[in-house]
Scaffold this motif. Structure first.
Motif, PDB file in Angstrom:
ATOM      1  N   ASP A  73      39.027  -4.962 -38.246  1.00 52.56           N
ATOM      2  CA  ASP A  73      39.926  -4.986 -37.096  1.00 52.56           C
ATOM      3  C   ASP A  73      40.217  -3.560 -36.659  1.00 52.56           C
ATOM      4  O   ASP A  73      39.715  -2.596 -37.253  1.00 52.56           O
ATOM      5  N   ASP A  74      41.031  -3.414 -35.609  1.00 55.08           N
ATOM      6  CA  ASP A  74      41.443  -2.065 -35.207  1.00 55.08           C
ATOM      7  C   ASP A  74      42.894  -1.785 -35.560  1.00 55.08           C
ATOM      8  O   ASP A  74      43.353  -0.651 -35.499  1.00 55.08           O
ATOM      9  N   GLU A  75      43.608  -2.846 -35.964  1.00 60.21           N
ATOM     10  CA  GLU A  75      45.030  -2.701 -36.267  1.00 60.21           C
ATOM     11  C   GLU A  75      45.269  -2.004 -37.609  1.00 60.21           C
ATOM     12  O   GLU A  75      46.167  -1.166 -37.730  1.00 60.21           O
ATOM     13  N   THR A  76      44.473  -2.354 -38.620  1.00 61.51           N
ATOM     14  CA  THR A  76      44.689  -1.772 -39.953  1.00 61.51           C
ATOM     15  C   THR A  76      44.459  -0.262 -39.962  1.00 61.51           C
ATOM     16  O   THR A  76      45.292   0.480 -40.480  1.00 61.51           O
ATOM     17  N   PRO A  77      43.358   0.248 -39.405  1.00 60.70           N
ATOM     18  CA  PRO A  77      43.197   1.705 -39.354  1.00 60.70           C
ATOM     19  C   PRO A  77      44.338   2.393 -38.595  1.00 60.70           C
ATOM     20  O   PRO A  77      44.826   3.446 -39.020  1.00 60.70           O
ATOM     21  N   GLN A  91      39.940   7.733 -35.877  1.00 61.50           N
ATOM     22  CA  GLN A  91      39.669   6.306 -35.709  1.00 61.50           C
ATOM     23  C   GLN A  91      38.759   6.061 -34.505  1.00 61.50           C
ATOM     24  O   GLN A  91      38.950   6.637 -33.442  1.00 61.50           O
ATOM     25  N   PHE A  92      37.754   5.195 -34.701  1.00 61.61           N
ATOM     26  CA  PHE A  92      36.902   4.801 -33.578  1.00 61.61           C
ATOM     27  C   PHE A  92      36.309   3.420 -33.859  1.00 61.61           C
ATOM     28  O   PHE A  92      36.244   2.987 -35.013  1.00 61.61           O
ATOM     29  N   THR A  93      35.899   2.730 -32.799  1.00 60.10           N
ATOM     30  CA  THR A  93      35.294   1.404 -32.929  1.00 60.10           C
ATOM     31  C   THR A  93      33.807   1.559 -33.223  1.00 60.10           C
ATOM     32  O   THR A  93      33.071   2.121 -32.414  1.00 60.10           O
ATOM     33  N   TYR A  94      33.370   1.072 -34.368  1.00 61.91           N
ATOM     34  CA  TYR A  94      31.953   1.179 -34.733  1.00 61.91           C
ATOM     35  C   TYR A  94      31.183  -0.090 -34.373  1.00 61.91           C
ATOM     36  O   TYR A  94      29.945  -0.078 -34.274  1.00 61.91           O
ATOM     37  N   GLN A 207      36.123  -3.668 -34.565  1.00 61.86           N
ATOM     38  CA  GLN A 207      36.061  -3.184 -35.941  1.00 61.86           C
ATOM     39  C   GLN A 207      36.067  -1.659 -35.930  1.00 61.86           C
ATOM     40  O   GLN A 207      35.138  -1.035 -35.428  1.00 61.86           O
ATOM     41  N   ASP A 208      37.121  -1.084 -36.484  1.00 56.13           N
ATOM     42  CA  ASP A 208      37.305   0.365 -36.417  1.00 56.13           C
ATOM     43  C   ASP A 208      37.098   1.037 -37.766  1.00 56.13           C
ATOM     44  O   ASP A 208      37.397   0.465 -38.829  1.00 56.13           O
ATOM     45  N   ALA A 209      36.591   2.250 -37.693  1.00 57.67           N
ATOM     46  CA  ALA A 209      36.454   3.119 -38.865  1.00 57.67           C
ATOM     47  C   ALA A 209      37.531   4.190 -38.795  1.00 57.67           C
ATOM     48  O   ALA A 209      38.009   4.536 -37.709  1.00 57.67           O
ATOM     49  N   VAL A 210      37.896   4.715 -39.958  1.00 60.39           N
ATOM     50  CA  VAL A 210      38.876   5.806 -39.984  1.00 60.39           C
ATOM     51  C   VAL A 210      38.658   6.633 -41.250  1.00 60.39           C
ATOM     52  O   VAL A 210      38.213   6.112 -42.285  1.00 60.39           O
ATOM     53  N   TYR A 242      26.100  -7.604 -33.626  1.00 55.25           N
ATOM     54  CA  TYR A 242      27.346  -7.020 -33.134  1.00 55.25           C
ATOM     55  C   TYR A 242      27.155  -6.515 -31.705  1.00 55.25           C
ATOM     56  O   TYR A 242      26.041  -6.257 -31.263  1.00 55.25           O
ATOM     57  N   ALA A 243      28.278  -6.342 -31.013  1.00 59.24           N
ATOM     58  CA  ALA A 243      28.279  -5.628 -29.739  1.00 59.24           C
ATOM     59  C   ALA A 243      28.835  -4.234 -30.000  1.00 59.24           C
ATOM     60  O   ALA A 243      29.437  -3.971 -31.039  1.00 59.24           O
ATOM     61  N   LEU A 244      28.610  -3.343 -29.032  1.00 64.33           N
ATOM     62  CA  LEU A 244      29.103  -1.987 -29.157  1.00 64.33           C
ATOM     63  C   LEU A 244      30.000  -1.666 -27.972  1.00 64.33           C
ATOM     64  O   LEU A 244      29.838  -2.228 -26.893  1.00 64.33           O
TER      65      LEU A 244
END
Length: 244
Positions: A73-77, A91-94, A207-210, A242-244
Motif C-alpha cells: 500500500d502507500d499508507e504504511t510507508p 517514498q515512491f510508487t513502484y 504499492q510504495d517503497a521507502v 502490475y501497472a506503473l
C-alpha cells in the motif's frame, strides 16, 4: 597483473554492501527476479523477507533492522515517514497492484465474475483485510457487488496473500481473491481460471517503497531503490501484471 586484479577484487569487496528488504507477499516472486538482476549488476547482496505489510509495520516499529520496505500500500510507508521510522523524501510508487478472483480449476471462474453468485461453493480464500491491502480490496469488491453478506461465513482467511494463494492452489478453497501477479506471466493467466476484478470495484492498490532509518547512508539500500525506478526493473514489474 595479478597484484592489480587482487587490488581490484579487494576494492569491489570493500564497496559491496548488503541490504535487508521487507517485501509485501504479493511482490515476492518479481522481487526475487529483480534482486538477482540487481546483485548481478551492482555487486550488492539482497536479503529478502516476505510477508504482510501490516506485520512488517509492527516489526519495524519494534526495531526490526529492515533497510527498505516494499509495501502493498502507500499508507504504511507514509505512516512510517510521519512517525520518524523512515526517511522523508524517499517514498515512491513502484507498482500498482491488480486484484483477481482465481481458481485452480479451469473453467470455474468466468470472465464476468458471475461465479460469485453461486451458493453451492463452500470456500472463498481472502487475505486478512486488517493486515493485507489485497484482502481489504477483496472485501471492498464484494461490498460493491452486494455479495459480502453472502460470502462472509465462507471465508478462508490467509495471514497474507501468499497463504491465501496456497489455499486456492491446494484446493482447500474453490476460489479466492489474490494478486494478479501471482497467476499472471507475460500477458496471460498461468493456470486455472480467473476474473480480473475491474478497478472501479476497489481503491487503487498503490504499492510504495521507502528507505527505512537503518538504510540511511547504506549504499546498497539507496542503490536498490534507484534500480527499482529504472527501465529494466519496470519491464519485469509489468510482466507480472502490475501497472506503473
Amino acid at each position: 597483473m595479478l597484484a592489480g586484479a587482487l587490488a581490484c577484487g579487494a576494492w569491489l569487496s570493500a564497496w559491496a554492501d548488503e541490504v535487508q528488504v521487507a517485501v509485501a507477499a504479493n511482490f515476492a516472486a518479481p522481487m526475487q527476479k529483480l534482486a538477482a538482476e540487481f546483485e548481478k549488476t551492482s555487486g550488492h547482496k539482497v536479503m529478502l523477507v516476505s510477508g504482510s505489510t501490516g506485520k512488517f509495520y509492527a516489526q519495524i516499529k519494534n526495531g526490526a533492522p529492515f533497510e527498505v520496505l516494499l509495501a502493498a500500500d502507500d499508507e504504511t510507508p507514509a505512516k512510517l515517514v510521519a512517525e520518524g521510522a523512515a526517511q522523508p523524501g524517499t517514498q515512491f510508487t513502484y507498482a500498482i497492484g491488480k486484484l483477481v478472483l482465481w481458481s485452480a480449476q479451469p473453467g470455474l471462474v468466468d470472465e464476468q465474475g458471475a461465479v460469485l453468485k453461486r451458493a453451492d461453493l463452500h470456500h472463498l480464500a481472502i487475505a486478512n483485510p486488517k493486515l493485507a491491502p489485497y484482502g481489504a480490496a477483496g472485501v471492498e469488491a464484494l461490498k460493491k457487488l452486494g455479495l459480502l453478506d453472502a460470502w462472509q461465513a465462507r471465508f478462508v482467511q490467509g495471514e497474507n496473500i501468499s497463504q491465501t494463494y496456497q489455499f486456492v492452489a491446494s484446493g482447500n478453497a474453490e476460489l479466492g481473491f489474490v494478486a494478479l501477479s501471482q497467476v499472471w506471466r507475460d500477458g496471460k493467466i498461468t493456470a486455472g481460471s480467473a476474473w480480473v476484478v475491474p478497478t472501479a470495484n476497489y481503491e487503487p492498490i498503490r504499492q510504495d517503497a521507502v528507505l527505512l532509518n537503518p538504510g540511511a547512508g547504506r549504499p546498497a539500500a539507496q542503490a536498490l531503490l534507484k534500480f527499482l525506478k529504472g527501465d529494466a526493473a519496470k519491464a519485469v514489474i509489468l510482466s507480472y501484471g502490475y501497472a506503473l
